[in-house]
Motif scaffolding. Structure first.
Motif, PDB file in Angstrom:
ATOM      1  N   TYR A  43      57.173   8.375 -43.528  1.00 42.70           N
ATOM      2  CA  TYR A  43      55.868   7.631 -43.623  1.00 42.70           C
ATOM      3  C   TYR A  43      55.700   6.314 -44.407  1.00 42.70           C
ATOM      4  CZ  TYR A  43      53.732  12.316 -42.401  1.00 42.70           C
ATOM      5  OH  TYR A  43      53.740  13.640 -41.776  1.00 42.70           O
ATOM      6  N   LEU A  44      54.999   5.396 -43.857  1.00 48.52           N
ATOM      7  CA  LEU A  44      54.774   4.100 -44.377  1.00 48.52           C
ATOM      8  C   LEU A  44      53.394   4.050 -44.994  1.00 48.52           C
ATOM      9  CD1 LEU A  44      55.510   1.287 -44.958  1.00 48.52           C
ATOM     10  CD2 LEU A  44      54.493   0.674 -42.672  1.00 48.52           C
ATOM     11  N   LEU A  45      53.378   3.662 -46.383  1.00 45.77           N
ATOM     12  CA  LEU A  45      52.266   3.689 -47.308  1.00 45.77           C
ATOM     13  C   LEU A  45      52.153   2.027 -47.456  1.00 45.77           C
ATOM     14  CD1 LEU A  45      50.010   4.738 -49.042  1.00 45.77           C
ATOM     15  CD2 LEU A  45      51.808   4.652 -50.903  1.00 45.77           C
ATOM     16  N   THR A  91      44.167  -5.307 -41.213  1.00 45.06           N
ATOM     17  CA  THR A  91      43.291  -5.102 -39.795  1.00 45.06           C
ATOM     18  C   THR A  91      42.242  -4.201 -40.159  1.00 45.06           C
ATOM     19  OG1 THR A  91      45.207  -5.219 -38.721  1.00 45.06           O
ATOM     20  CG2 THR A  91      43.389  -4.460 -37.388  1.00 45.06           C
ATOM     21  N   ARG A  92      42.575  -3.189 -40.850  1.00 45.70           N
ATOM     22  CA  ARG A  92      41.375  -2.291 -41.244  1.00 45.70           C
ATOM     23  C   ARG A  92      40.653  -2.393 -42.661  1.00 45.70           C
ATOM     24  NH1 ARG A  92      39.719  -0.446 -36.407  1.00 45.70           N
ATOM     25  NH2 ARG A  92      41.342   0.515 -35.196  1.00 45.70           N
ATOM     26  N   ASP A  93      41.310  -3.543 -43.284  1.00 46.88           N
ATOM     27  CA  ASP A  93      40.953  -3.666 -44.543  1.00 46.88           C
ATOM     28  C   ASP A  93      40.875  -2.258 -45.323  1.00 46.88           C
ATOM     29  OD1 ASP A  93      40.273  -5.335 -47.060  1.00 46.88           O
ATOM     30  OD2 ASP A  93      38.099  -5.143 -46.648  1.00 46.88           O
ATOM     31  N   ALA A  94      42.016  -1.562 -45.456  1.00 46.71           N
ATOM     32  CA  ALA A  94      41.999  -0.181 -46.220  1.00 46.71           C
ATOM     33  C   ALA A  94      43.460   0.192 -46.340  1.00 46.71           C
ATOM     34  CB  ALA A  94      41.265   0.769 -45.321  1.00 46.71           C
ATOM     35  N   GLN A  95      43.659   1.076 -47.243  1.00 43.65           N
ATOM     36  CA  GLN A  95      45.088   1.627 -47.489  1.00 43.65           C
ATOM     37  C   GLN A  95      45.236   2.499 -46.194  1.00 43.65           C
ATOM     38  OE1 GLN A  95      46.128   3.524 -51.233  1.00 43.65           O
ATOM     39  NE2 GLN A  95      46.460   5.329 -50.166  1.00 43.65           N
ATOM     40  N   ARG A  96      46.447   2.695 -45.750  1.00 44.58           N
ATOM     41  CA  ARG A  96      46.627   3.509 -44.654  1.00 44.58           C
ATOM     42  C   ARG A  96      48.211   4.072 -44.815  1.00 44.58           C
ATOM     43  NH1 ARG A  96      42.593   3.550 -43.427  1.00 44.58           N
ATOM     44  NH2 ARG A  96      41.189   2.726 -41.642  1.00 44.58           N
ATOM     45  N   VAL A  97      48.292   5.274 -44.260  1.00 43.63           N
ATOM     46  CA  VAL A  97      49.759   5.949 -44.252  1.00 43.63           C
ATOM     47  C   VAL A  97      50.034   6.329 -42.586  1.00 43.63           C
ATOM     48  CG1 VAL A  97      50.834   8.107 -44.655  1.00 43.63           C
ATOM     49  CG2 VAL A  97      49.444   7.314 -46.353  1.00 43.63           C
ATOM     50  N   LEU A  98      51.020   5.761 -42.351  1.00 48.20           N
ATOM     51  CA  LEU A  98      51.447   5.472 -40.886  1.00 48.20           C
ATOM     52  C   LEU A  98      52.718   6.332 -40.702  1.00 48.20           C
ATOM     53  CD1 LEU A  98      50.831   1.576 -40.183  1.00 48.20           C
ATOM     54  CD2 LEU A  98      49.151   3.485 -39.935  1.00 48.20           C
ATOM     55  N   ARG A  99      53.012   7.016 -39.459  1.00 53.16           N
ATOM     56  CA  ARG A  99      54.044   7.774 -39.041  1.00 53.16           C
ATOM     57  C   ARG A  99      55.010   6.865 -38.752  1.00 53.16           C
ATOM     58  NH1 ARG A  99      52.755  13.136 -35.620  1.00 53.16           N
ATOM     59  NH2 ARG A  99      54.691  12.208 -34.741  1.00 53.16           N
ATOM     60  N   ILE A 100      56.219   6.398 -39.151  1.00 49.79           N
ATOM     61  CA  ILE A 100      57.020   5.598 -38.758  1.00 49.79           C
ATOM     62  C   ILE A 100      57.693   5.702 -37.209  1.00 49.79           C
ATOM     63  CG2 ILE A 100      59.182   4.325 -39.209  1.00 49.79           C
ATOM     64  CD1 ILE A 100      58.753   4.608 -42.196  1.00 49.79           C
ATOM     65  N   TYR A 141      51.533  -0.236 -33.286  1.00 48.78           N
ATOM     66  CA  TYR A 141      51.549   1.419 -33.775  1.00 48.78           C
ATOM     67  C   TYR A 141      50.539   1.985 -32.588  1.00 48.78           C
ATOM     68  CZ  TYR A 141      50.843   5.178 -36.734  1.00 48.78           C
ATOM     69  OH  TYR A 141      50.731   6.507 -37.255  1.00 48.78           O
ATOM     70  N   ARG A 142      51.254   3.492 -32.305  1.00 54.59           N
ATOM     71  CA  ARG A 142      50.591   4.216 -31.292  1.00 54.59           C
ATOM     72  C   ARG A 142      50.142   5.472 -32.035  1.00 54.59           C
ATOM     73  NH1 ARG A 142      51.731   3.329 -26.200  1.00 54.59           N
ATOM     74  NH2 ARG A 142      53.699   2.039 -25.535  1.00 54.59           N
ATOM     75  N   ARG A 143      48.629   5.663 -32.230  1.00 56.23           N
ATOM     76  CA  ARG A 143      47.976   6.576 -32.945  1.00 56.23           C
ATOM     77  C   ARG A 143      48.243   7.987 -32.335  1.00 56.23           C
ATOM     78  NH1 ARG A 143      42.442   3.462 -32.819  1.00 56.23           N
ATOM     79  NH2 ARG A 143      43.168   3.150 -30.851  1.00 56.23           N
ATOM     80  N   GLY A 144      48.597   8.077 -31.013  1.00 57.65           N
ATOM     81  CA  GLY A 144      48.918   9.233 -30.435  1.00 57.65           C
ATOM     82  C   GLY A 144      49.458   9.126 -29.131  1.00 57.65           C
TER      83      GLY A 144
END
Length: 318
Positions: free
Chosen positions: A186-188, A193-202, A159-162
């Motif tokens: 978006y992927l929910l 890895t972060r031990d948290a809920q994440r929303v990622l741009r596909i 995953y590229r954050r930017g």
């Protein structure tokens, strides 16, 4: 249909049976504009052509296509073909580019349509120029992500954050659901890895590898609402606004990305969210006609005052 040829009526009968499994002979005849006996004759023509039309008698009987039969190419009306073309172009502007996967699929569709239908459809496709406004996700990666959601398998993502990321971040995630908001995919999910809920741009996912671990999504999960809450929270300035109207009326005026609307009574509601851009937020609030006041932040009140002065200056006669 009175002047249609027997072949045309047989094909329409096929379409009616396909779209309405269990359709009765009487209803089929009415739709074809013929008697029950004539409708049965068209069903016979289809059977002679090798199409397995099953029929059951009795009160709940009717016609349906036999299981496992692969129907011939789909038949589209002009309105259906244009509607499909417009929906594809509206959600994916590069669908007008034949080198894009969606554009290639639409081009194949146009090639097999009758001339009377293909002409208007192709004209619409040609008029919509390819757009790079929004980055579209890779179809194969998107398919892998969706497969992870449906099969409930954990994924290892690159995953590229930017745009400035040199190396993609490796992330193990339980992919709960995919949601489309404002043209973006978006992927929910839950990031191990972060031990948290994440929303990622596909569109920023560069690889998706299935892992053997499985998961169970949270009970009562509403993917669209969860993604919307994520997009409207977590920014620098917390926002709270009280409106002199119910939440339903306000929701018609502003996008859901501004925050979460709550009813406070029959004629009052509250918007809770956050923003990094008070000026942009103020411009969105200008669409609301009902009275409201900003509880916080003061930066938003200042942005609204600045916008009001600018609009008043523009309205003055030179």
């Amino acid at each position: 249909m009175e002047d249609a040829s027997p072949t045309a009526k047989a094909l329409l009968a096929l379409e009616l049976i396909q779209n309405s499994p269990g359709i009765t002979g009487e209803r089929l005849g009415r739709r074809l504009g013929v008697t029950d006996r004539a409708a049965r004759r068209y069903v016979g023509i289809l059977r002679e052509a090798g199409i397995p039309i099953e029929s059951t008698s009795g009160r709940y009987g009717g016609y349906r296509i036999g299981r496992g039969f692969r129907l011939p190419p789909l038949m589209f009306s002009t309105a259906e073909a244009l509607g499909l073309m417009m929906a594809a172009l509206g959600g994916h502007h590069n669908a007008s580019d034949v080198t894009d996967p969606a554009g290639s699929a639409l081009a194949k569709l146009v090639r097999v349509l009758p001339t009377a239908v293909a002409g208007p459809a192709d004209a619409i496709r040609a008029m919509i120029a390819p757009s790079s406004r929004l980055a579209m996700p890779d179809p194969e990666i998107t398919a892998a992500v969706v497969r992870g959601c449906t099969e409930r398998h954990r994924l290892r993502l690159g995953y590229r954050r930017g745009a400035c990321d040199v190396e993609p971040l490796s992330m193990d995630i339980d992919p709960w659901a995919v949601s489309v908001r404002h043209g973006r995919w978006y992927l929910l999910g839950w990031s191990h890895t972060r031990d948290a809920q994440r929303v990622l741009r596909i569109d920023r996912i560069v690889s998706a590898e299935p892992l053997p671990e499985t998961f169970t999504p949270p009970t009562g999960l509403d993917p669209a609402e969860a993604v919307q809450d994520h997009l409207s929270s977590g920014w620098h300035y917390p926002v709270e606004i009280v409106f002199e109207a119910n939440a339903e009326a306000i929701a018609r005026c502003i996008p859901g990305s501004l925050g979460r609307l709550e009813d406070l009574g029959p004629d009052r509601s509250r918007l809770v969210g956050s923003t990094d851009e008070p000026d942009w937020y103020a411009e969105r609030l200008a669409f609301v006609r009902e009275p409201f006041h900003v509880v916080e932040p003061p930066e938003l009140r200042t942005a609204i005052e600045t916008l009001a002065h600018r609009l008043l200056a523009a309205a003055k006669t030179p």
